[in-house]
Design an enzyme around this catalytic site. Structure first.
Site, PDB file in Angstrom:
ATOM      1  N   LYS A  18       0.830  -1.215   0.000  1.00 11.90           N
ATOM      2  CA  LYS A  18       0.000   0.000   0.000  1.00 11.90           C
ATOM      3  C   LYS A  18       0.867   1.269   0.000  1.00 11.90           C
ATOM      4  O   LYS A  18       0.638   2.185  -0.787  1.00 11.90           O
ATOM      5  CB  LYS A  18      -0.913   0.028   1.240  1.00 11.90           C
ATOM      6  CG  LYS A  18      -1.857  -1.169   1.334  1.00 11.90           C
ATOM      7  CD  LYS A  18      -2.766  -1.080   2.559  1.00 11.90           C
ATOM      8  CE  LYS A  18      -2.046  -1.211   3.893  1.00 11.90           C
ATOM      9  NZ  LYS A  18      -1.444  -2.533   4.131  1.00 11.90           N
ATOM     10  N   ARG A  94     -10.300   0.248   8.481  1.00 10.27           N
ATOM     11  CA  ARG A  94      -9.727  -1.056   8.772  1.00 10.27           C
ATOM     12  C   ARG A  94     -10.722  -1.955   9.486  1.00 10.27           C
ATOM     13  O   ARG A  94     -10.360  -3.044   9.925  1.00 10.27           O
ATOM     14  CB  ARG A  94      -8.534  -0.846   9.688  1.00 10.27           C
ATOM     15  CG  ARG A  94      -7.222  -1.190   9.062  1.00 10.27           C
ATOM     16  CD  ARG A  94      -6.204  -1.022  10.156  1.00 10.27           C
ATOM     17  NE  ARG A  94      -4.948  -1.606   9.831  1.00 10.27           N
ATOM     18  CZ  ARG A  94      -4.005  -0.984   9.146  1.00 10.27           C
ATOM     19  NH1 ARG A  94      -4.184   0.213   8.673  1.00 10.27           N
ATOM     20  NH2 ARG A  94      -2.853  -1.579   8.956  1.00 10.27           N
ATOM     21  N   ARG A 129      11.718  -5.344   5.326  1.00 14.40           N
ATOM     22  CA  ARG A 129      11.416  -3.915   5.128  1.00 14.40           C
ATOM     23  C   ARG A 129      12.303  -3.011   5.984  1.00 14.40           C
ATOM     24  O   ARG A 129      12.561  -3.285   7.149  1.00 14.40           O
ATOM     25  CB  ARG A 129       9.953  -3.633   5.471  1.00 14.40           C
ATOM     26  CG  ARG A 129       9.678  -2.126   5.525  1.00 14.40           C
ATOM     27  CD  ARG A 129       8.250  -1.741   5.592  1.00 14.40           C
ATOM     28  NE  ARG A 129       7.476  -2.570   6.475  1.00 14.40           N
ATOM     29  CZ  ARG A 129       6.157  -2.681   6.372  1.00 14.40           C
ATOM     30  NH1 ARG A 129       5.501  -2.025   5.447  1.00 14.40           N
ATOM     31  NH2 ARG A 129       5.501  -3.455   7.201  1.00 14.40           N
ATOM     32  N   ARG A 169      -0.922  -9.153  12.961  1.00 15.02           N
ATOM     33  CA  ARG A 169      -1.512  -8.104  12.112  1.00 15.02           C
ATOM     34  C   ARG A 169      -2.309  -8.724  10.969  1.00 15.02           C
ATOM     35  O   ARG A 169      -3.388  -8.245  10.605  1.00 15.02           O
ATOM     36  CB  ARG A 169      -0.417  -7.178  11.572  1.00 15.02           C
ATOM     37  CG  ARG A 169       0.124  -6.225  12.647  1.00 15.02           C
ATOM     38  CD  ARG A 169       1.528  -5.740  12.339  1.00 15.02           C
ATOM     39  NE  ARG A 169       1.641  -5.076  11.050  1.00 15.02           N
ATOM     40  CZ  ARG A 169       2.790  -4.914  10.402  1.00 15.02           C
ATOM     41  NH1 ARG A 169       3.920  -5.362  10.919  1.00 15.02           N
ATOM     42  NH2 ARG A 169       2.809  -4.305   9.244  1.00 15.02           N
TER      43      ARG A 169
END
Ligand code: AP5
Length: 222
Positions: A18, A94, A129, A169
């Site tokens: 995203k 969300r 990441r 998550r």
């Protein structure tokens, strides 16, 4: 401009891309990027009241309570720049309740993009990441390594990017995803996010361009 400003939502599991796609979209279409994750991380690092409340949830890989996030997002969406340039909302809504909060305010996107990426890829993307705190650019140690040693030395790892927290998550994402889709079923486009970032972008770019054309046509025909 001839058309009404564009309103786009981008969604998908943790590390589905995203943020990466948002950076490309914002450059191309001049939209205001509203990322709840980025705003919350900025609040945490400057130690504000919101940041102090949000920190423990975020570091545990849990959702921050609605009343904090919803107030933050709606205030940002109603700012003049977002109203005139259009917006790209990343990381919100969300949950079903968050989607309903926007509906009540009559805040609806023109397009709802979902990035579809298999679970095993997501874990690997999170573990590798790294973020550049100076430019905000998103890197990956294997896929998108930093351009220089100077950049490499200052890269940071998110506290919620451990395998355990990514799994949590992802679980929370899956519990909520279906319920949100029902709110946006007539404008949602699923995009295969398990390709190069250029290929993914090419598809999203053409979806957004099409929406832009349709809006111009609608205005011209009154
Ligand atoms: P947030 O920051 O929104 O986290 P997230 O949804 O888990 O998404 P990520 O930022 O992890 O991933 P991304 O999809 O942006 O992927 P990226 O482009 O970085 O939220 C963080 C936390 O804040 C939440 O857990 C929660 O606590 C709180 N929060 C936020 N919003 C909230 C809300 N509405 N309500 C309540 N709480 C909220 O890419 C990932 C990696 O993959 C990078 O290394 C990148 O380089 C690489 N990559 C990207 N694209 C590709 C590609 N095509 N091929 C190979 N690698 C790629």
């Amino acid at each position: 401009s001839v058309s009404e400003p564009l309103k786009v939502m981008i969604s998908g599991a943790p590390a589905s891309g995203k943020g990466t796609q948002s950076q490309l979209l914002v450059n191309k279409f001049g939209l205001i990027h509203i990322s709840t994750g980025d705003i919350l991380r900025a609040e945490v690092s400057s130690g504000t009241e919101i940041g102090k409340k949000a920190k423990e949830y975020m570091n545990a890989g849990l959702l921050v309570p609605d009343e904090i996030v919803t107030a933050m997002v709606t205030a940002r969406l109603l700012c003049e720049d977002a109203k005139t340039k259009g917006w790209l909302l990343d990381g919100y809504p969300r949950s079903f309740d968050q989607a309903q909060s926007l509906e009540k305010l009559k805040i609806r996107p023109d397009l709802y993009v979902i990035l579809d990426v298999p679970d095993e890829t997501l874990i690997d993307r999170c573990i590798g990441r790294r973020l550049d705190p100076v430019t905000g650019k998103i890197y990956h140690l294997k896929s998108f390594p930093p351009e220089t040693e100077e950049i490499r030395a200052r890269l940071i790892t998110r506290p919620d990017d451990t395998e355990e927290k990514v799994t949590s998550r992802l679980e929370i994402y899956k519990q909520n995803a279906e319920a949100i889709l029902s709110t946006y079923s007539n404008i949602l486009k699923k995009v295969n996010g398990n390709r190069s970032k250029e290929e993914v972008f090419a598809e999203i770019e053409s979806l957004v361009s099409q929406v832009q054309k349709d809006k111009e046509k609608a205005i011209k025909s009154g």
